[in-house]
Design a protein around this motif. Structure first.
Motif, PDB file in Angstrom:
ATOM      1  N   LYS A 155      20.967 -17.057 -24.309  1.00  0.00           N
ATOM      2  CA  LYS A 155      21.603 -17.190 -25.619  1.00  0.00           C
ATOM      3  C   LYS A 155      20.943 -18.261 -26.474  1.00  0.00           C
ATOM      4  O   LYS A 155      20.417 -19.241 -25.960  1.00  0.00           O
ATOM      5  CB  LYS A 155      23.082 -17.524 -25.425  1.00  0.00           C
ATOM      6  N   ASN A 156      20.998 -18.045 -27.796  1.00  0.00           N
ATOM      7  CA  ASN A 156      20.461 -18.990 -28.788  1.00  0.00           C
ATOM      8  C   ASN A 156      18.980 -19.303 -28.574  1.00  0.00           C
ATOM      9  O   ASN A 156      18.551 -20.448 -28.700  1.00  0.00           O
ATOM     10  CB  ASN A 156      21.290 -20.285 -28.805  1.00  0.00           C
ATOM     11  N   VAL A 157      18.228 -18.271 -28.256  1.00  0.00           N
ATOM     12  CA  VAL A 157      16.789 -18.427 -28.043  1.00  0.00           C
ATOM     13  C   VAL A 157      16.078 -18.231 -29.389  1.00  0.00           C
ATOM     14  O   VAL A 157      16.224 -17.187 -30.015  1.00  0.00           O
ATOM     15  CB  VAL A 157      16.263 -17.395 -27.014  1.00  0.00           C
ATOM     16  N   PRO A 158      15.323 -19.232 -29.835  1.00  0.00           N
ATOM     17  CA  PRO A 158      14.578 -19.068 -31.090  1.00  0.00           C
ATOM     18  C   PRO A 158      13.549 -17.943 -30.986  1.00  0.00           C
ATOM     19  O   PRO A 158      12.975 -17.705 -29.920  1.00  0.00           O
ATOM     20  CB  PRO A 158      13.870 -20.417 -31.269  1.00  0.00           C
ATOM     21  N   GLU A 159      13.312 -17.281 -32.091  1.00  0.00           N
ATOM     22  CA  GLU A 159      12.370 -16.156 -32.093  1.00  0.00           C
ATOM     23  C   GLU A 159      10.970 -16.600 -31.656  1.00  0.00           C
ATOM     24  O   GLU A 159      10.248 -15.855 -31.004  1.00  0.00           O
ATOM     25  CB  GLU A 159      12.310 -15.508 -33.473  1.00  0.00           C
ATOM     26  N   ARG A 160      10.585 -17.835 -31.989  1.00  0.00           N
ATOM     27  CA  ARG A 160       9.256 -18.321 -31.596  1.00  0.00           C
ATOM     28  C   ARG A 160       9.100 -18.361 -30.079  1.00  0.00           C
ATOM     29  O   ARG A 160       8.002 -18.118 -29.556  1.00  0.00           O
ATOM     30  CB  ARG A 160       8.959 -19.688 -32.213  1.00  0.00           C
ATOM     31  N   VAL A 161      10.199 -18.648 -29.353  1.00  0.00           N
ATOM     32  CA  VAL A 161      10.141 -18.666 -27.884  1.00  0.00           C
ATOM     33  C   VAL A 161       9.881 -17.255 -27.371  1.00  0.00           C
ATOM     34  O   VAL A 161       9.054 -17.046 -26.477  1.00  0.00           O
ATOM     35  CB  VAL A 161      11.440 -19.263 -27.284  1.00  0.00           C
ATOM     36  N   TYR A 162      10.566 -16.274 -27.959  1.00  0.00           N
ATOM     37  CA  TYR A 162      10.334 -14.873 -27.584  1.00  0.00           C
ATOM     38  C   TYR A 162       8.884 -14.472 -27.866  1.00  0.00           C
ATOM     39  O   TYR A 162       8.217 -13.866 -27.027  1.00  0.00           O
ATOM     40  CB  TYR A 162      11.293 -13.956 -28.338  1.00  0.00           C
ATOM     41  N   LYS A 163       8.387 -14.832 -29.047  1.00  0.00           N
ATOM     42  CA  LYS A 163       7.023 -14.460 -29.415  1.00  0.00           C
ATOM     43  C   LYS A 163       5.995 -15.114 -28.498  1.00  0.00           C
ATOM     44  O   LYS A 163       4.993 -14.503 -28.144  1.00  0.00           O
ATOM     45  CB  LYS A 163       6.752 -14.823 -30.876  1.00  0.00           C
ATOM     46  N   MET A 164       6.258 -16.339 -28.099  1.00  0.00           N
ATOM     47  CA  MET A 164       5.346 -17.026 -27.178  1.00  0.00           C
ATOM     48  C   MET A 164       5.394 -16.385 -25.790  1.00  0.00           C
ATOM     49  O   MET A 164       4.362 -16.272 -25.123  1.00  0.00           O
ATOM     50  CB  MET A 164       5.680 -18.515 -27.097  1.00  0.00           C
ATOM     51  N   LEU A 165       6.576 -15.970 -25.353  1.00  0.00           N
ATOM     52  CA  LEU A 165       6.694 -15.261 -24.072  1.00  0.00           C
ATOM     53  C   LEU A 165       5.883 -13.972 -24.133  1.00  0.00           C
ATOM     54  O   LEU A 165       5.120 -13.653 -23.218  1.00  0.00           O
ATOM     55  CB  LEU A 165       8.160 -14.961 -23.751  1.00  0.00           C
ATOM     56  N   LYS A 166       6.047 -13.254 -25.225  1.00  0.00           N
ATOM     57  CA  LYS A 166       5.342 -11.982 -25.409  1.00  0.00           C
ATOM     58  C   LYS A 166       3.827 -12.179 -25.384  1.00  0.00           C
ATOM     59  O   LYS A 166       3.104 -11.378 -24.807  1.00  0.00           O
ATOM     60  CB  LYS A 166       5.785 -11.374 -26.750  1.00  0.00           C
TER      61      LYS A 166
END
Length: 67
Positions: free
Chosen positions: A31-42
């Motif tokens: 929860k409350n994960v910034p989009e930049r964290v998702y993009k970096m994971l990707k």
């Protein structure tokens, strides 16, 4: 790049929820994960390493039933 630990992940930008399905079929919603964290994971060459360093123990989560 395939991961030896993460089978699949998706992100709901409106809710800031990162859903991760591990190779063990266990599903977690972070929860409350910034989009930049998702993009970096990707973009990460090692999904498991990025997860351990930047997501695990950093965000509240909910363990879901197997999919």
């Amino acid at each position: 790049m395939p991961s030896s630990v993460i089978n699949y992940f998706s992100y709901d930008a409106a809710a800031k929820i990162l859903k991760i399905i591990f190779v063990t079929d266990i599903v977690y919603r972070y929860k409350n994960v910034p989009e930049r964290v998702y993009k970096m994971l990707k973009a990460s060459g090692s999904k498991g390493r990025y997860f351990n360093s930047n997501i695990k123990d950093k965000f509240k989560f909910q363990k879901l039933e197997e999919e």
